[in-house]
Design a protein around this motif. Structure first.
Motif, PDB file in Angstrom:
ATOM      1  N   ALA A  33       0.973  -1.176   0.035  1.00 32.03           N
ATOM      2  CA  ALA A  33       0.266   0.090   0.217  1.00 32.03           C
ATOM      3  C   ALA A  33       1.219   1.317  -0.201  1.00 32.03           C
ATOM      4  O   ALA A  33       0.815   2.366  -0.812  1.00 32.03           O
ATOM      5  CB  ALA A  33      -1.000  -0.221   1.310  1.00 32.03           C
ATOM      6  N   GLU A  34       2.136   1.449   0.872  1.00 36.67           N
ATOM      7  CA  GLU A  34       2.949   2.819   1.040  1.00 36.67           C
ATOM      8  C   GLU A  34       3.657   2.446  -0.269  1.00 36.67           C
ATOM      9  O   GLU A  34       3.645   3.492  -0.922  1.00 36.67           O
ATOM     10  CB  GLU A  34       3.868   2.676   1.669  1.00 36.67           C
TER      11      GLU A  34
ATOM     12  N   GLU B 112       2.596   1.756  -3.298  1.00 35.94           N
ATOM     13  CA  GLU B 112       1.807   2.156  -4.658  1.00 35.94           C
ATOM     14  C   GLU B 112       1.672   3.641  -4.541  1.00 35.94           C
ATOM     15  O   GLU B 112       1.770   4.256  -5.380  1.00 35.94           O
ATOM     16  CB  GLU B 112       0.837   1.428  -4.034  1.00 35.94           C
TER      17      GLU B 112
ATOM     18  N   CYS C  65      -0.565   3.935   4.340  1.00 31.38           N
ATOM     19  CA  CYS C  65      -1.439   4.569   4.181  1.00 31.38           C
ATOM     20  C   CYS C  65      -2.388   3.395   3.203  1.00 31.38           C
ATOM     21  O   CYS C  65      -2.359   2.053   3.807  1.00 31.38           O
ATOM     22  CB  CYS C  65      -0.221   4.430   2.153  1.00 31.38           C
ATOM     23  N   ARG C  66      -3.246   3.991   3.156  1.00 27.31           N
ATOM     24  CA  ARG C  66      -4.609   3.146   2.268  1.00 27.31           C
ATOM     25  C   ARG C  66      -4.009   2.559   0.650  1.00 27.31           C
ATOM     26  O   ARG C  66      -4.973   1.540   0.249  1.00 27.31           O
ATOM     27  CB  ARG C  66      -5.782   3.739   2.153  1.00 27.31           C
ATOM     28  N   GLY C  67      -3.467   3.009  -0.161  1.00 25.60           N
ATOM     29  CA  GLY C  67      -3.111   2.994  -1.363  1.00 25.60           C
ATOM     30  C   GLY C  67      -3.423   3.745  -2.593  1.00 25.60           C
ATOM     31  O   GLY C  67      -3.517   3.800  -3.434  1.00 25.60           O
TER      32      GLY C  67
ATOM     33  N   CYS D  84       0.230  10.141   3.696  1.00 26.11           N
ATOM     34  CA  CYS D  84      -0.173   8.936   4.584  1.00 26.11           C
ATOM     35  C   CYS D  84       0.200   8.863   6.503  1.00 26.11           C
ATOM     36  O   CYS D  84       0.561  10.207   6.439  1.00 26.11           O
ATOM     37  CB  CYS D  84       0.629   7.658   4.360  1.00 26.11           C
TER      38      CYS D  84
END
Length: 830
Positions: free
Chosen positions: A624-625, A627, A661-663, A671
Motif C-alpha cells: 500500500a505504501e 503504491e 497508507c491506504r494506497g 499517509c
C-alpha cells in the motif's frame, strides 16, 4: 583594548536583562587604560549603550557574530529589554554586516548622540548551537552556527560534560544519551574545525575550551547526536536512603519527584531494577514506602515493554492524566544484585485480575516473555506480538474476539478493548506465529495464560495476524475541508473530539505541528466562525514542555466531555499550511526519490525534509505504501515493497517510520506516520520499492495508461467511429426519402433542376444539362442500379434530377406515363 571590549561584551550577554538566553541586551564596555599582561592596569571602566537611530539587521548581525551567538533574527528598538545605564556611546551605525567588531562600523563619534534612554537598542540572535533532526529542539544532531550557516559539530573528544552544557544552554534539562560518529548527510559536508572540551560548568558551549582538530581530521569524521531529557536519574527510596527497594523517584529540572502508581506495572519495574543494577523486579507494592510531606506526586505514566535500558526510554503519556491520589506512589522490590534468583515462569502462573499497580502485584518467578502492540501509531493500538524464546511473533486471528483483546489491553495498561482486529489490519508481521485459537475468558492477567493450541502450533499465515485497539489509544488530526496542515484540532479518545485552546502557547503549537508533519511552528486562529454540530471537547489546559516530542507527553487537565465552550475550540494553522487542491505542493514529487535501484522506478525510498535527504524505515512498510510512492513518481503500480535495506543502506536521517497508507493517497505525505525524525530504526531497515513502469517527466493521471485503461480507450474510439458512420447513413436515407417525396408530386415532364439545401429546405433551383453528371463541381460519381426487371422499363429518353447529394433518373415509361426509374447516382464531394 579591543580585545578587552570583546571579552567583556561576551560576558555581559549572560548578565544583563535576559528573560531568555537567546535575547541579548547590547551593552558596551570601554577600557580607558592600556591592557597589560594579566589585565591589571585599568584606570577606569565605563559601560554604555547604543542608540536605535538607523539600527538595523546589518548592525545586529555584527553584534551576534562578534558575541558567538549566531546570526541576528531581529534588531529591536525602544528598550525592549529595559533601559540601560551609563553613557550612550554610539549612534547612527552604518555597518555592512561583514565587520568583525561593532566599533569598526561607521558612526558618529564616540559619545556624540541626540538620544534618550527610551531609544536604547537590542538584538535577538539565533544562538551558537542547536540540535537538529530529532523531532524537537531537545534532541538531534549537534550543529554549530558558523556565521554563514549551521555546521555539524565534530565528535572527537566529545563527552557527557559537553552534552550536558548543550542541553542546559538550550533549556532542555540534562543529557540522557549521546551517539558518536554519525554519518554525514553529504560526503562533502564540512564539519566544525575545533573540538569542544567542556568541563560541565560552562554556561554555554561558546565558553568551553576548544582545540583545533589534529591535522584537520575533523573534516573526515562524522557528527554527534545528543538526546536531552527532563528525566536524568532514578532511585528507590526506603527510610531516607537509596536501596534496591522502595518508592520510585525521578530527578527532573525541578528536583526529585515521586512517581504515581497509576499504570505502574512489572515491565516498568523491571526496567528500573535493571537500570539500578538491582536484578529483576519481585513486586510492586502500592504506596508501602510513602512518606508524608513530599512534593506533588509526578503524574507522567511510563509504558515500558520491559526491554528498555532506561526508564526514560519508555513511551510516556501525561495528556489528560488526573492528579494522583494521596499516597498512591509507585514502589518496587528488586531481587538484588543477582539476576538469576528466580525460576522461569510456567504457563500456569496467574495474577489477580485488574491493575498490577493497584493490587501490589507480587511475582513468584522471573518471566522472560513480553507483550507489545506494533504498527498502530500508539502503544495502545496495533498488531499483537509476544516475545517468546528470544523472538517476537504474532497471534493468529482464528477465534480472536473482544475477550482476548481485553486481556491484551489490560496487561499493557491500556484500559479496555474497543476493537479486536483481524486479517492483519495493522499489517503483516514477520517471524513466528506463536499462538492460535485463543479462548480467553477476559479475566486472565496475561494473554499467554489463555487456552490455545500451544506455543507455535497453528495453521495460519501472517495475513491472519490479530490486533487490538484499546481505550487508551490516542490519535491526532487537523480537520478542514480545503486546507492541509490547518484546521480544527481533534484528538481520538474513544471517539474523535475537539481540543480547547487555553492556554496553548507557542511551545505547544510547535509540538502539535511537528507531530503532524506540518512544520516547526503554528498559530491559533480565533477569528474563524464556530462550527456546527456537537462533539466532545476532550481536553483543556495543555502545557507542553520543550523536551516533549508529542502531544501525549504534555501535561493537561483531565479528560472531560465538556472541557470548554464551543468558542474555545482550537483552530490551528501550521507553518506548512497549504490548500488541498494546490498541485504544486500536493504531489511533492520533487521531494521524493529512489536511489540504489536498477532503474529510475526502483530503489531505496528517500524523502526531502528540513533541507536534507533521509530514508524511510520499513516498519509497517507494505505494498500500500509502495503504491503511493510509485504513483507519486509516475512509475506505474507497485510490484514489490522490499525492506531491510534491499537496495543498500542510506545515510543521514531516517525521516519517516510507521508509515501507514491506504494506497490511494496523492502522496506519501498524506499517509499516517510517526512524527518526522522519530524512529527506532537503523539504516539496515531502510524501505524500498520496485514499480512496474519507468519514470515520466510529464504529468500523468495514475491508472489511466494501464492495460485496462488502454483497452477502454480503444473500445471507446471504435464505438465513436461506429456512431459517426450510422449518423452519416441516417442522413443519406433521409435525403433520399425527401427527394423521392418531392418529385413524385412534380409535373409529368419536369425540367432538370439543381436544388441547393439551405436551413429552411431546398431552394435556389436551377436547370442542369442532360445527361451529363456535373463532375466538374468537385463531385465524384457513384452509381447504384437495381437489378434488371425491377421497377418500370423506360424508353431511352429521360432526365436526371440532381438534388445534392443524390441524382435521380426521371423518364417516360412504355405505358405513356412519367416515372422515377429508381435508378440513381450518388455523388460525393472531393
Amino acid at each position: 583594548v579591543p580585545h578587552l571590549r570583546q571579552l567583556v561584551l561576551k560576558c555581559m550577554c549572560f548578565l544583563i536583562n535576559q528573560p531568555d538566553k537567546r535575547h541579548f541586551y547590547s551593552t558596551w564596555w570601554m577600557g580607558a587604560a592600556a591592557v597589560q599582561a594579566e589585565w591589571r592596569s585599568f584606570t577606569s571602566i565605563f559601560g554604555g549603550t547604543v542608540c536605535q537611530n538607523d539600527w538595523d539587521l546589518n548592525d545586529a548581525h555584527v553584534v551576534c557574530r562578534q558575541m558567538g551567538c549566531g546570526m541576528a533574527l531581529d534588531a529591536t528598538h525602544f528598550i525592549q529589554f529595559g533601559e540601560g545605564s551609563g553613557p550612550i556611546w554610539l549612534e547612527k551605525l552604518k555597518c555592512t554586516g561583514e565587520e568583525d567588531q561593532i566599533w569598526k562600523c561607521p558612526s558618529h563619534a564616540w559619545g556624540q548622540h541626540y538620544c534618550t534612554r527610551q531609544l536604547d537598542t537590542g538584538v535577538i540572535c539565533s544562538g551558537f548551537v542547536r540540535l537538529d533532526g530529532g523531532g524537537g529542539p531537545c534532541s538531534g544532531r549537534v550543529e554549530v552556527n558558523s556565521g554563514g550557516g549551521w555546521t555539524p559539530g565534530p565528535y572527537g573528544n566529545f563527552t557527557l560534560s559537553t552534552a550536558q552544557v548543550i542541553c542546559a544552554e538550550l533549556g532542555c534539562g540534562k543529557a540522557a544519551s549521546f551517539l558518536l560518529n554519525l554519518p554525514l548527510i553529504e560526503a562533502s559536508e564540512q564539519v566544525w574545525t575545533e573540538e569542544f572540551q567542556c568541563k560541565g560548568w560552562e554556561p554555554e558551549l561558546w565558553f568551553c575550551p576548544r582545540v583545533p582538530c589534529p591535522e584537520g581530521s575533523c573534516q573526515h569524521r562524522g557528527a554527534v547526536q545528543v538526546v536531552c531529557s527532563e528525566y536524568t536519574e532514578v532511585r528507590l527510596m526506603k527510610n531516607g536512603s537509596s536501596q534496591c527497594e522502595g518508592q520510585v523517584e525521578m530527578k527532573t529540572s525541578g528536583g526529585w519527584r515521586t512517581l504515581c502508581a497509576s499504570h505502574w506495572n512489572m515491565a516498568s519495574a523491571n526496567v528500573v531494577c535493571r537500570q539500578l543494577g538491582c536484578g529483576v523486579a519481585i513486586s510492586t507494592p502500592k504506596g508501602e514506602y510513602f512518606v508524608e510531606g513530599g512534593d506533588e506526586i509526578w503524574r507522567d505514566r511510563f509504558h515500558c515493554s520491559g526491554s528498555e535500558s532506561f526508564l526514560w526510554n519508555c513511551p510516556v503519556s501525561a495528556l489528560g492524566v488526573p492528579a494522583c491520589a494521596h499516597g498512591n506512589t509507585a514502589s518496587v522490590v528488586c531481587s538484588g544484585n543477582q539476576t538469576q534468583l528466580l525460576p522461569q515462569c510456567n504457563d500456569s502462573w496467574s495474577d489477580p485480575a485488574g491493575s498490577a499497580a493497584s493490587d501490589g502485584h507480587t511475582a513468584n518467578c522471573s518471566d522472560s516473555r513480553q507483550l507489545r502492540l506494533v504498527d498502530g501509531g500508539s502503544h495502545c493500538a496495533g498488531r499483537v506480538e509476544i516475545l517468546q524464546q528470544g523472538s517476537w511473533g504474532s497471534i493468529c486471528d482464528d477465534s480472536w474476539d473482544l475477550s482476548d483483546a481485553h486481556v491484551v489491553c489490560r496487561q499493557l495498561g491500556c484500559g479496555v478493548a474497543l476493537e479486536a482486529t483481524v486479517s492483519a489490519h495493522f499489517g503483516e508481521g514477520s517471524g513466528p506465529i506463536w499462538l492460535d485459537e485463543l479462548n480467553c475468558t477476559g479475566e486472565e492477567a496475561h494473554v499467554w495464560q489463555c487456552p490455545s493450541q500451544g506455543w507455535g502450533q497453528h495453521d495460519c499465515r501472517h495475513k491472519e495476524d490479530a490486533g487490538v485497539i484499546c481505550s487508551e489509544f490516542l490519535a491526532l488530526r487537523l480537520v478542514s475541508e480545503d486546507q492541509e496542515c490547518a484546521g480544527w484540532l481533534e484528538v481520538f479518545y474513544n471517539t474523535w473530539g475537539s481540543v480547547c485552546h487555553s492556554p496553548m502557547e507557542a511551545v505547544t503549537l510547535s509540538v502539535i505541528c511537528r507531530q503532524l508533519g506540518c512544520g516547526d511552528n503554528g498559530t491559533l486562529n480565533t477569528s474563524v466562525p464556530l462550527r456546527e454540530g456537537s462533539i466532545p471537547r476532550w481536553v483543556d489546559g495543555i502545557q507542553c514542555r520543550k523536551m516533549d516530542t508529542s502531544l501525549w507527553q504534555c501535561p493537561s487537565d483531565p479528560w472531560k466531555q465538556r472541557s470548554c465552550s464551543a468558542k474555545e475550540e482550537a483552530y490551528i494553522m501550521c507553518s506548512r499550511n497549504r490548500p488541498k487542491s494546490c498541485p504544486a505542493t500536493a504531489p511533492y514529487k520533487e521531494k521524493l526519490r529512489l536511489r540504489g535501484g536498477d532503474s529510475e522506478c526502483s530503489g531505496r525510498v528517500e524523502v526531502w525534509h528540513e533541507g536534507t535527504w533521509g530514508t524511510v524505515c520499513d516498519d509497517s512498510w507494505s505494498l500500500a505504501e509502495a503504491e503511493v510512492v510509485c504513483q507519486q513518481l509516475g512509475c506505474g503500480s507497485a510490484l514489490e515493497a522490499p525492506g531491510k535495506a534491499a537496495f543498500g543502506p542510506g545515510n543521514g536521517s531516517i525521516w519517516l517510520d510507521e508509515v501507514q497508507c491506504r494506497g490511494r493517497e496523492p502522496s506519501l505525505w498524506a499517509c499516517a506516520a510517526a512524527p518526522w525524525g522519530q524512529s527506532d530504526c537503523k539504516h539496515e531497515e531502510d524501505a524500498g520499492v520496485r514499480c512496474s513502469g519507468t519514470s515520466s517527466t510529464s504529468a500523468t493521471v495514475p491508472g489511466i495508461f494501464s492495460l485496462p485503461g488502454i483497452l477502454c480507450m480503444v473500445l471507446g474510439t471504435l464505438l465513436f467511429l461506429v456512431l459517426i458512420i450510422l449518423g452519416i447513413q441516417l442522413l443519406r436515407w433521409r435525403a433520399q426519402r425527401q427527394a423521392l417525396s418531392t418529385f413524385e408530386d412534380s409535373v409529368d415532364e419536369p425540367p432538370l433542376f439543381h436544388a441547393v439545401a439551405t436551413s429552411n429546405g431546398y431552394d435556389d433551383v436551377e436547370e442542369l444539362p442532360v445527361p451529363e453528371i456535373p463532375s466538374s463541381f468537385g463531385m465524384k460519381e457513384n452509381r447504384f442500379f437495381p437489378e434488371e426487371g425491377s421497377g418500370t422499363r423506360c424508353s431511352q429518353t429521360g432526365k436526371w434530377i440532381a438534388i445534392s447529394p443524390v441524382v435521380l433518373h426521371y423518364c417516360r415509361g412504355e405505358d405513356g406515363f412519367g416515372h422515377f426509374n429508381y435508378q440513381f447516382s450518388f455523388t460525393t464531394r472531393i
